[in-house]
Design a protein around this motif. Sequence first.
Motif, PDB file in Angstrom:
ATOM      1  N   PRO A  52      10.946  33.434  33.899  1.00  0.00           N
ATOM      2  CA  PRO A  52      12.285  34.000  33.665  1.00  0.00           C
ATOM      3  C   PRO A  52      13.251  32.920  33.145  1.00  0.00           C
ATOM      4  O   PRO A  52      13.015  31.724  33.362  1.00  0.00           O
ATOM      5  CB  PRO A  52      12.715  34.481  35.050  1.00  0.00           C
ATOM      6  N   GLU A  53      14.318  33.366  32.479  1.00  0.00           N
ATOM      7  CA  GLU A  53      15.349  32.428  32.049  1.00  0.00           C
ATOM      8  C   GLU A  53      15.881  31.732  33.302  1.00  0.00           C
ATOM      9  O   GLU A  53      16.178  32.388  34.312  1.00  0.00           O
ATOM     10  CB  GLU A  53      16.468  33.218  31.352  1.00  0.00           C
ATOM     11  N   THR A  54      16.023  30.420  33.269  1.00  0.00           N
ATOM     12  CA  THR A  54      16.345  29.682  34.495  1.00  0.00           C
ATOM     13  C   THR A  54      17.781  29.949  34.965  1.00  0.00           C
ATOM     14  O   THR A  54      18.024  30.155  36.147  1.00  0.00           O
ATOM     15  CB  THR A  54      16.103  28.176  34.279  1.00  0.00           C
ATOM     16  N   TRP A  55      18.729  29.902  34.048  1.00  0.00           N
ATOM     17  CA  TRP A  55      20.120  30.285  34.362  1.00  0.00           C
ATOM     18  C   TRP A  55      20.517  31.312  33.305  1.00  0.00           C
ATOM     19  O   TRP A  55      20.929  30.933  32.193  1.00  0.00           O
ATOM     20  CB  TRP A  55      21.061  29.077  34.335  1.00  0.00           C
ATOM     21  N   PRO A  56      20.368  32.592  33.605  1.00  0.00           N
ATOM     22  CA  PRO A  56      20.528  33.618  32.565  1.00  0.00           C
ATOM     23  C   PRO A  56      21.854  33.498  31.806  1.00  0.00           C
ATOM     24  O   PRO A  56      22.915  33.338  32.411  1.00  0.00           O
ATOM     25  CB  PRO A  56      20.441  34.929  33.359  1.00  0.00           C
ATOM     26  N   SER A 421      21.286  27.641  42.212  1.00  0.00           N
ATOM     27  CA  SER A 421      19.827  27.524  42.302  1.00  0.00           C
ATOM     28  C   SER A 421      19.223  28.242  41.117  1.00  0.00           C
ATOM     29  O   SER A 421      19.708  29.305  40.702  1.00  0.00           O
ATOM     30  CB  SER A 421      19.321  28.184  43.569  1.00  0.00           C
ATOM     31  N   PRO A 422      18.172  27.675  40.574  1.00  0.00           N
ATOM     32  CA  PRO A 422      17.545  28.323  39.422  1.00  0.00           C
ATOM     33  C   PRO A 422      16.796  29.573  39.788  1.00  0.00           C
ATOM     34  O   PRO A 422      16.350  29.735  40.936  1.00  0.00           O
ATOM     35  CB  PRO A 422      16.570  27.247  38.924  1.00  0.00           C
ATOM     36  N   THR A 423      16.678  30.489  38.823  1.00  0.00           N
ATOM     37  CA  THR A 423      15.788  31.632  38.989  1.00  0.00           C
ATOM     38  C   THR A 423      14.367  31.106  38.874  1.00  0.00           C
ATOM     39  O   THR A 423      14.035  30.449  37.903  1.00  0.00           O
ATOM     40  CB  THR A 423      16.028  32.637  37.825  1.00  0.00           C
ATOM     41  N   ARG A 424      13.565  31.343  39.890  1.00  0.00           N
ATOM     42  CA  ARG A 424      12.188  30.823  39.842  1.00  0.00           C
ATOM     43  C   ARG A 424      11.210  31.913  39.556  1.00  0.00           C
ATOM     44  O   ARG A 424      11.406  33.066  39.948  1.00  0.00           O
ATOM     45  CB  ARG A 424      11.825  30.127  41.161  1.00  0.00           C
ATOM     46  N   SER A 425      10.145  31.548  38.852  1.00  0.00           N
ATOM     47  CA  SER A 425       9.128  32.575  38.529  1.00  0.00           C
ATOM     48  C   SER A 425       8.245  32.803  39.749  1.00  0.00           C
ATOM     49  O   SER A 425       8.194  31.990  40.659  1.00  0.00           O
ATOM     50  CB  SER A 425       8.282  32.146  37.347  1.00  0.00           C
TER      51      SER A 425
END
Length: 425
Positions: A52-56, A421-425
Amino acid sequence: MSALPLRVLRGRLLQPHATEPRFTLWPDALLHLDDAGRITSVVAAPPGCPTPETWPGAVLVPGFVDAHLHFPQTRILGSASGPLLPWLQTSVFPEESRFADRAYAEPVAATFCERMLRQGTTMAAIYSSSHPGATDALFAELDRRGMRALAGLTWMNRGAPDALVRDTADALAATEALVERWHNHDGGRLRVCVTPRFALSCDEPMLRAAAGLAERHGLWIQTHLSENPDELAFTAQAFPGARDYLDVYESFGLVNERTILAHCIHLSDEEWGRLAARRAVIAHCPDSNFFLGSGCMPLARALAEGVPVALGTDVGAGRTFSLRRVAASAYDASLVVGAPVSPEVLLWLATRGGAVALGLGDQAGCVAPGYAADLVALEAPPSGTTGGAALSTLIDALLFQHDAGPALATVIQGRVRWGASPTRS
Ligand code: GUN
Ligand code: ZN
């Protein structure tokens, strides 16, 4: 906030060129990092990419580099008592005197680092006060936050209150102790910088000792040069044998390719030529220059002469910790002198150019394999255009939309040091 190091990042990316002041825009890039926080690959995200995009919605840019600011001026930022010399006496020296007390300095060091990180600054060249305890507290805080910095105890043995002046032997011993404790800490992430405040603060033996110390340990040097007309006049009186202001520093061996000179506004043609030949770095501080009414450094000329230039907030004569705001001021100053410098060049100076100028160009400032993952995620409008227009529209928005908030996230060596916090896969 230093969770586990990230191993993969995805998003829109502004990638700087290593040596030329320009960027490539990647609409959707995928970055892989090793467990030491170094970038191992940068590729276009493939169709159907599961990451996923890390910071949309964000755009990733290299961490900002602040080539000149003063830690003990954090709390007096915005004190409008300029020009330079009265401002130092009225606002600066009383506040810097308080840093004799380490307990006063410690919470300010925490605020100072946090304010840099909020604005996406990952690397800086910093003046401490003239006190060993405060300077040690600053290094400890920079270390805790994982930041990259050159920092130094400020040398001054005249022209200031007793709580700030320190004789040469004392300043030398205190700086030697800091070198022992902090210089080249963590693989060179932190380095001690020899910091004679400016010619008016130091007598000749002190300037000579500063140069000797730098030479013995291979240290960088930072000082101020040619900021204000009254300062120039008093400097000429204090050093009657010098041919000009630059010569004061040159004659003691303080000007070389490891010297950072803040301001450099009122230089003669001769001084420009000698500065270029010596490859010293100019820290251009346009927001401070506007606030103290100091004048405009001719940036296009500096670049044309081949002088290495980086940007500095000069907090607290500068009113912001944001290198984006400083780049915008640099743009305004370039218009005032009738020689505009493009936003793309200014963003490069605030990031990659700063890392090169501070001697860390081989480790940081590029978003490419082998470099540390020092990155900032910035909120940015979606791009409605394509090609070169998309690049310039995006850079204009990043520099000139002053109401944009702080960074969404600031990453140093693969670790999130501030923000979401980043979006993590
Ligand atoms: N010259 C000597 N000290 C200072 C300082 O603290 N700020 C600025 N802007 N110029 C200086
Ligand atoms: Zn300064």
